[in-house]
Design a protein around this motif. Structure first.
Motif, PDB file in Angstrom:
ATOM      1  N   PRO A 221       0.741  -1.080  -0.039  1.00 29.84           N
ATOM      2  CA  PRO A 221       0.011   0.059  -0.104  1.00 29.84           C
ATOM      3  C   PRO A 221       0.952   1.132   0.148  1.00 29.84           C
ATOM      4  CG  PRO A 221       0.153  -0.975   2.174  1.00 29.84           C
ATOM      5  CD  PRO A 221       0.809  -1.865   1.456  1.00 29.84           C
ATOM      6  N   LEU A 222       0.376   2.359  -0.751  1.00 32.66           N
ATOM      7  CA  LEU A 222       1.110   3.772  -0.921  1.00 32.66           C
ATOM      8  C   LEU A 222       0.181   4.576  -0.053  1.00 32.66           C
ATOM      9  CD1 LEU A 222       2.178   3.555  -4.277  1.00 32.66           C
ATOM     10  CD2 LEU A 222       3.483   3.049  -2.429  1.00 32.66           C
ATOM     11  N   ALA A 223      -1.195   4.343   0.005  1.00 30.73           N
ATOM     12  CA  ALA A 223      -2.045   5.265   0.683  1.00 30.73           C
ATOM     13  C   ALA A 223      -3.446   4.422   0.862  1.00 30.73           C
ATOM     14  CB  ALA A 223      -2.370   6.264  -0.096  1.00 30.73           C
ATOM     15  N   ALA A 224      -4.577   4.814   1.431  1.00 30.84           N
ATOM     16  CA  ALA A 224      -5.593   4.086   1.780  1.00 30.84           C
ATOM     17  C   ALA A 224      -6.103   3.760   0.673  1.00 30.84           C
ATOM     18  CB  ALA A 224      -6.467   5.016   2.401  1.00 30.84           C
ATOM     19  N   SER A 225      -6.098   4.379  -0.701  1.00 30.88           N
ATOM     20  CA  SER A 225      -6.695   4.031  -2.010  1.00 30.88           C
ATOM     21  C   SER A 225      -5.711   3.812  -3.264  1.00 30.88           C
ATOM     22  CB  SER A 225      -7.606   5.181  -2.374  1.00 30.88           C
ATOM     23  OG  SER A 225      -7.076   6.330  -2.436  1.00 30.88           O
ATOM     24  N   ALA A 226      -4.354   3.620  -2.471  1.00 30.06           N
ATOM     25  CA  ALA A 226      -3.309   3.415  -3.662  1.00 30.06           C
ATOM     26  C   ALA A 226      -2.506   2.236  -3.382  1.00 30.06           C
ATOM     27  CB  ALA A 226      -2.738   4.568  -4.045  1.00 30.06           C
ATOM     28  N   ARG A 227      -1.977   1.364  -4.302  1.00 32.21           N
ATOM     29  CA  ARG A 227      -1.180   0.500  -4.246  1.00 32.21           C
ATOM     30  C   ARG A 227       0.012   0.525  -5.159  1.00 32.21           C
ATOM     31  NH1 ARG A 227      -5.973  -0.277  -3.462  1.00 32.21           N
ATOM     32  NH2 ARG A 227      -6.372  -0.580  -5.604  1.00 32.21           N
ATOM     33  N   GLY A 228       0.997   0.174  -4.959  1.00 29.76           N
ATOM     34  CA  GLY A 228       2.370   0.041  -6.011  1.00 29.76           C
ATOM     35  C   GLY A 228       3.247  -1.240  -5.787  1.00 29.76           C
ATOM     36  N   ARG A 229       3.428  -1.379  -7.086  1.00 32.34           N
ATOM     37  CA  ARG A 229       4.703  -2.672  -7.242  1.00 32.34           C
ATOM     38  C   ARG A 229       5.860  -2.274  -8.173  1.00 32.34           C
ATOM     39  NH1 ARG A 229       3.045  -8.153  -6.309  1.00 32.34           N
ATOM     40  NH2 ARG A 229       4.835  -9.410  -6.945  1.00 32.34           N
ATOM     41  N   VAL A 230       6.771  -2.674  -7.859  1.00 26.03           N
ATOM     42  CA  VAL A 230       8.209  -2.433  -8.529  1.00 26.03           C
ATOM     43  C   VAL A 230       8.716  -3.647  -8.641  1.00 26.03           C
ATOM     44  CG1 VAL A 230      10.364  -1.001  -8.841  1.00 26.03           C
ATOM     45  CG2 VAL A 230       8.392   0.014  -7.729  1.00 26.03           C
ATOM     46  N   SER A 231       9.206  -3.939  -9.973  1.00 18.18           N
ATOM     47  CA  SER A 231       9.957  -5.296 -10.398  1.00 18.18           C
ATOM     48  C   SER A 231      11.221  -5.163 -11.219  1.00 18.18           C
ATOM     49  CB  SER A 231       8.805  -6.261 -10.953  1.00 18.18           C
ATOM     50  OG  SER A 231       7.856  -6.315 -10.280  1.00 18.18           O
ATOM     51  N   PHE A 232      12.167  -5.858 -10.809  1.00 22.85           N
ATOM     52  CA  PHE A 232      13.424  -5.611 -11.482  1.00 22.85           C
ATOM     53  C   PHE A 232      14.080  -7.078 -12.017  1.00 22.85           C
ATOM     54  CE2 PHE A 232      17.972  -5.894 -11.355  1.00 22.85           C
ATOM     55  CZ  PHE A 232      18.400  -4.723 -12.643  1.00 22.85           C
ATOM     56  N   ARG A 233      14.798  -7.288 -13.142  1.00 27.00           N
ATOM     57  CA  ARG A 233      15.248  -8.557 -13.180  1.00 27.00           C
ATOM     58  C   ARG A 233      16.605  -8.173 -14.296  1.00 27.00           C
ATOM     59  NH1 ARG A 233      15.721 -13.179 -16.989  1.00 27.00           N
ATOM     60  NH2 ARG A 233      15.366 -15.056 -15.618  1.00 27.00           N
ATOM     61  N   SER A 234      17.590  -8.889 -14.064  1.00 20.18           N
ATOM     62  CA  SER A 234      18.910  -8.672 -14.727  1.00 20.18           C
ATOM     63  C   SER A 234      19.399 -10.207 -15.128  1.00 20.18           C
ATOM     64  CB  SER A 234      20.037  -7.861 -13.756  1.00 20.18           C
ATOM     65  OG  SER A 234      21.210  -7.999 -14.583  1.00 20.18           O
ATOM     66  N   ASN A 235      19.662 -10.223 -16.165  1.00 18.35           N
ATOM     67  CA  ASN A 235      20.286 -11.573 -16.598  1.00 18.35           C
ATOM     68  C   ASN A 235      21.539 -11.384 -17.599  1.00 18.35           C
ATOM     69  OD1 ASN A 235      20.747 -14.231 -17.714  1.00 18.35           O
ATOM     70  ND2 ASN A 235      18.985 -14.392 -18.760  1.00 18.35           N
ATOM     71  N   ARG A 236      22.651 -11.760 -16.992  1.00 16.89           N
ATOM     72  CA  ARG A 236      23.877 -11.633 -17.882  1.00 16.89           C
ATOM     73  C   ARG A 236      24.755 -12.777 -18.051  1.00 16.89           C
ATOM     74  NH1 ARG A 236      28.998  -9.859 -18.425  1.00 16.89           N
ATOM     75  NH2 ARG A 236      29.470  -8.272 -19.551  1.00 16.89           N
ATOM     76  N   ASP A 237      25.464 -13.044 -19.060  1.00 15.56           N
ATOM     77  CA  ASP A 237      26.520 -14.060 -18.954  1.00 15.56           C
ATOM     78  C   ASP A 237      27.599 -13.876 -19.761  1.00 15.56           C
ATOM     79  OD1 ASP A 237      25.784 -14.887 -21.413  1.00 15.56           O
ATOM     80  OD2 ASP A 237      24.145 -16.178 -20.591  1.00 15.56           O
ATOM     81  N   ASP A 238      28.507 -14.545 -19.748  1.00 11.74           N
ATOM     82  CA  ASP A 238      29.821 -14.425 -20.683  1.00 11.74           C
ATOM     83  C   ASP A 238      29.721 -14.776 -22.103  1.00 11.74           C
ATOM     84  OD1 ASP A 238      31.101 -13.374 -18.341  1.00 11.74           O
ATOM     85  OD2 ASP A 238      31.707 -15.225 -17.747  1.00 11.74           O
ATOM     86  N   GLY A 239      28.372 -15.509 -22.383  1.00 13.84           N
ATOM     87  CA  GLY A 239      28.638 -16.013 -23.822  1.00 13.84           C
ATOM     88  C   GLY A 239      28.789 -17.377 -23.676  1.00 13.84           C
ATOM     89  N   TRP A 240      28.286 -18.389 -24.706  1.00 18.81           N
ATOM     90  CA  TRP A 240      28.505 -19.823 -24.585  1.00 18.81           C
ATOM     91  C   TRP A 240      29.032 -20.268 -25.851  1.00 18.81           C
ATOM     92  CZ3 TRP A 240      25.181 -22.750 -28.032  1.00 18.81           C
ATOM     93  CH2 TRP A 240      24.306 -22.245 -28.372  1.00 18.81           C
ATOM     94  N   GLN A 241      29.381 -19.374 -27.031  1.00 17.59           N
ATOM     95  CA  GLN A 241      30.190 -19.783 -27.932  1.00 17.59           C
ATOM     96  C   GLN A 241      31.470 -18.941 -28.358  1.00 17.59           C
ATOM     97  OE1 GLN A 241      26.827 -19.028 -30.758  1.00 17.59           O
ATOM     98  NE2 GLN A 241      26.893 -21.417 -31.164  1.00 17.59           N
ATOM     99  N   ARG A 242      32.409 -19.601 -28.835  1.00 20.78           N
ATOM    100  CA  ARG A 242      33.659 -18.885 -29.714  1.00 20.78           C
ATOM    101  C   ARG A 242      34.018 -19.450 -30.888  1.00 20.78           C
ATOM    102  NH1 ARG A 242      38.286 -22.078 -29.589  1.00 20.78           N
ATOM    103  NH2 ARG A 242      38.098 -24.084 -28.548  1.00 20.78           N
ATOM    104  N   SER A 243      34.732 -18.712 -31.571  1.00 17.80           N
ATOM    105  CA  SER A 243      35.021 -18.783 -32.983  1.00 17.80           C
ATOM    106  C   SER A 243      36.325 -19.577 -33.005  1.00 17.80           C
ATOM    107  CB  SER A 243      35.088 -17.550 -33.811  1.00 17.80           C
ATOM    108  OG  SER A 243      35.711 -17.822 -35.103  1.00 17.80           O
ATOM    109  N   LEU A 244      36.639 -20.669 -33.852  1.00 12.56           N
ATOM    110  CA  LEU A 244      37.746 -21.224 -34.075  1.00 12.56           C
ATOM    111  C   LEU A 244      38.446 -20.754 -35.069  1.00 12.56           C
ATOM    112  CD1 LEU A 244      36.438 -25.130 -34.386  1.00 12.56           C
ATOM    113  CD2 LEU A 244      37.625 -24.023 -32.392  1.00 12.56           C
TER     114      LEU A 244
END
Length: 755
Positions: A221-244
């Motif tokens: 709740p943010l007030a008697a008549s208001a509600r809020g939601r915040v969401s976050f996502r991060s997805n990172r890697d180094d890659g799964w392929q290389r060039s011969l």
């Protein structure tokens, strides 16, 4: 490793398995079923429920009830006379499903081709209906909606799924309540909404190839008549392929950050306003394609199709492909795979007492840059860059009325406007630039009327008007050419549903769907090849059953269907230009018949089993003849199956809960999917390089939950057997084919906590 901490304790949390099956009030005292009713229900179940991925599975099988909005109103899933697969937010987390493309593994009849590799435009196919296209000016026959907002571009459909309440997958044409090109089906992603009590979630996951995933959400709740939601996502890697060739790594790298903010305000006792904004950004890299040579050792003579598919042949430079997904032969040091997605929406609802009004206003934009080495080799001819700048506005108004035991109705209007600027370039000689404008509006209605206490009739219709125009130019080759489309269509549905008892629903539906025509804007050098391509239509007849027995320990859901699919839109290879390019064409007609369904068993309190199957028979009925570079010539498509339509596909899940008493629960889970041979193109039945042998994927996890369900620690392995498979392959050049690998074995750990 998947480490996630979920801080958002839903009052009715769904299980960590795939689809979420629903019970229809099994605690009620019920009348005894007659022998005839039992035989009728089980007979139909035997026809249409040959096991396939479940429609839904509740954590407490006898007490949970899943409410869905597949018919644009909230109702129990088992009361919906449609084929719908539902996956809860918890199920998505536990299965590692974070993009629409990954839904296919646990949804019967649904397949996804990632033509450019993982993390790029997903190409969605529902029961054989889909559009395999490289271009950025087309729309797909399987519509994807995020919180009731249609995502028109394939680039937007690659945005991650996170912090959601559920995902609903509707199969078959949806030409009444969902009218935007939904000839194949609709995927509805429903975000978790703001809550009146404080909830939070934090999570982290670590795994193969340096993967790090972080999630967080907070709601309250943010007030008697208001509600809020915040969401976050991060997805990172180094890659799964290389060039011969260059020894350069980091290909196939994920680097995606997403955020969502919601504000819900009670404007009055009868009115609510929900404001949402979504933002996602990717700065990843493209994957390396597998090389499949087409020439014998003399580099002149063509191999046979089977020799090439067995990787016994070479390209014109004498290179032969490597059958290891982790490596490639590209000589390009870096390939960008970047996009930026923005969505803002306002949903206003007002309850008039006997009816309720819903207004959804949304703005959306997508920017994309994607680079590929199309020849998959150490040659200076394959670099191609795709760019897109798209802006979309939609407005929908719906008025719902009626009661469950009387007439229920919906009427509405819909407006869609979009501008797309796209380019495709292969320096130094080839480029095409396009500007496309699209507008569409529709009016629709639907009514459900009880003919008796147990039988309900449904009828609905939608009128749609589409207008599209495009300007295309290829500098130095073709000056600006303009084309336009103006088309209207009426689609709809009629159906009957029969509640034979409190546990069994039988239904039948006849539905039609329509997809607007389109244009070509990928390397256009001939004005005649721009199009337009004719709109496609589809008619569907379907019968199905939803049932549960023995106190919720056995569930049988499934359907049988037959489609007449007309003016199928498809890509074809054009070998008449000085380079080989793909073209959107009207392929002709096709027929589709099939079954899909699921069996869910809980033989003991600690054991859960789910088996699913999809069966398809597709056939193209066309005089269309498509060109092929290997060997140069033409191939008839008549009698061939549709792309991405395996005859048989399975998915399964087995779970055992050891139960540690006061120490919580230790759960071992094995799941996977398998499909028979299928084609990547309309000519795949004749070209071994453009079809896939049958293959299966096996996943396993071991998970601990604390006694209160607040915390989860899980270790998992995906693709346990390290299956090598292609997600796409095509004969593009005269000396080699190229495609995209499926991802190899990965492992991880996730921790999840709710507070």
């Amino acid at each position: 490793m998947r480490l996630l901490i979920s801080a958002c304790r839903a009052p009715s949390r769904l299980t960590s398995t795939h689809n979420v099956f629903i019970k229809h009030n099994y605690n009620k005292r019920e009348p005894r079923m007659s022998r005839k009713t039992v035989l009728s229900a089980l007979g139909l179940a035997g026809l249409v429920c040959a096991p396939a991925g479940s429609e839904a599975i509740a954590q407490e099988w006898a007490t949970e009830e899943v409410i869905v909005t597949a018919q644009r109103r909230g109702e129990p899933l088992q009361n919906v006379p449609l084929t719908v697969t539902v996956l809860s937010g918890e199920a998505l987390l536990d299965l590692g499903i974070d993009t629409p493309a990954k839904l296919a593994a646990q949804t019967p009849g649904f397949k996804v081709s990632t033509v450019f590799g993982e993390g790029t435009n997903p190409t969605l196919f529902m029961r054989g209906v889909g559009l395999l296209d490289f271009g950025d000016v087309t729309e797909t026959p399987v519509a994807l909606n995020l919180d009731d907002v249609y995502l028109g571009t394939q680039a937007a459909q690659a945005a991650p799924i996170f912090d959601v309440a559920r995902v609903e997958v509707l199969k078959g044409p949806q030409g009444t309540l969902y009218g935007r090109n939904a000839t194949g089906g609709v995927i509805n992603v429903i975000s978790a909404r703001p809550t009146s009590d404080f909830e939070g979630r934090f999570g982290v996951q670590f795994g193969s190839f340096g993967q790090q995933i972080y999630e967080a959400s907070a709601s309250g709740p943010l007030a008697a008549s208001a509600r809020g939601r915040v969401s976050f996502r991060s997805n990172r890697d180094d890659g799964w392929q290389r060039s011969l060739t260059t020894n350069q790594g980091g290909f196939g790298q994920a680097d995606v950050a997403s955020v969502r903010a919601q504000l819900e305000v009670d404007v009055s006792e009868q009115s609510t306003l929900l404001l949402r904004t979504d933002y996602a950004r990717s700065d990843g890299t493209s994957v390396l394609y597998p090389l499949t040579g087409l020439l014998k050792a003399d580099l002149v003579t063509y191999c046979t199709q089977n020799e090439a598919a067995a990787n016994l042949c070479f390209n014109s430079a004498g290179e032969r492909g490597v059958r290891d997904p982790r490596v490639g032969l590209s000589n390009i040091p870096h390939l960008r795979n970047e996009f930026e997605f923005r969505l803002g929406s306002a949903t206003y609802t007002h309850d008039f007492g006997g009816a309720s009004l819903t207004s959804i206003t949304a703005f959306q934009s997508v920017d994309k840059i994607f680079e590929e080495d199309a020849d998959a080799a150490a040659l200076d001819r394959g670099f191609t860059s795709y760019a897109l700048d798209a802006h979309q506005f939609t407005q929908e108004l719906r008025l719902n009325g009626g009661e469950d035991d009387s007439l229920k109705w919906i009427v509405g209007v819909y407006y869609f406007s979009e501008n797309r600027s796209s380019s495709v370039e292969s320096p130094p000689n080839f480029a095409t630039f396009a500007d496309q404008k699209s507008k569409s509006w529709a009016v629709f209605s639907r009514a459900d009327y009880p003919l008796s206490e147990d039988i309900t009739a449904t009828a609905g219709a939608r009128y749609t008007y589409d207008s599209k125009s495009i300007d295309v130019v290829s500098p130095g080759v073709m000056s600006k050419e303009s084309r336009s489309i103006h088309k209207d269509s009426i689609t709809g549905t009629v159906g009957l549903s029969w509640r034979t008892n409190e546990k069994t629903l039988l239904y039948s539906n006849f539905s039609t769907g329509y997809k607007a025509g389109g244009f070509n804007a990928t390397f256009v050098f001939d004005p005649d090849s721009i199009g337009p391509v004719a709109p496609e239509t589809i008619s569907s007849f379907e019968v199905g059953v939803k049932s549960g027995y023995y106190g919720g320990r056995i569930f049988l859901n499934g359907s049988a269907f037959a489609y007449e699919y007309n003016n199928v839109q498809s890509i074809a290879l054009d070998t008449n230009s000085n380079i080989n390019v793909t073209r959107l064409v009207s392929l002709g007609d096709a027929s589709i018949i099939g079954l899909d369904g699921d069996v869910i068993l809980r033989p003991a309190e600690k054991i859960r089993l789910i088996v699913g199957i999809g069966v398809l028979k597709t056939e193209i009925k066309s005089t269309n003849v498509q060109s092929t570079p290997f060997p140069p010539g033409f191939v008839s498509v008549n009698g061939n199956p549709l792309p991405m339509a395996p005859d048989i596909s399975f998915n399964w899940l087995a779970e055992y809960n050891f139960g540690l008493g006061g120490g919580g629960d230790l759960i071992i889970q094995v799941d996977g999917d398998w499909r028979s041979q299928f084609s990547f193109s309309a000519t795949g039945a004749d070209e071994a390089n453009e079809r896939s042998d049958g293959y299966g994927l096996l996943n396993a996890s071991l998970k601990w939950k604390d006694p209160n369900g607040h915390y989860v620690i899980e270790g998992f392995i995906d693709n346990v057997l390290d299956e090598i498979y292609l997600s796409f392959n095509s004969n593009v050049f005269a000396d080699n084919a190229a495609g995209a690998w499926g991802k190899p074995r990965t492992w991880g750990i996730r921790v999840q906590a709710d507070f």
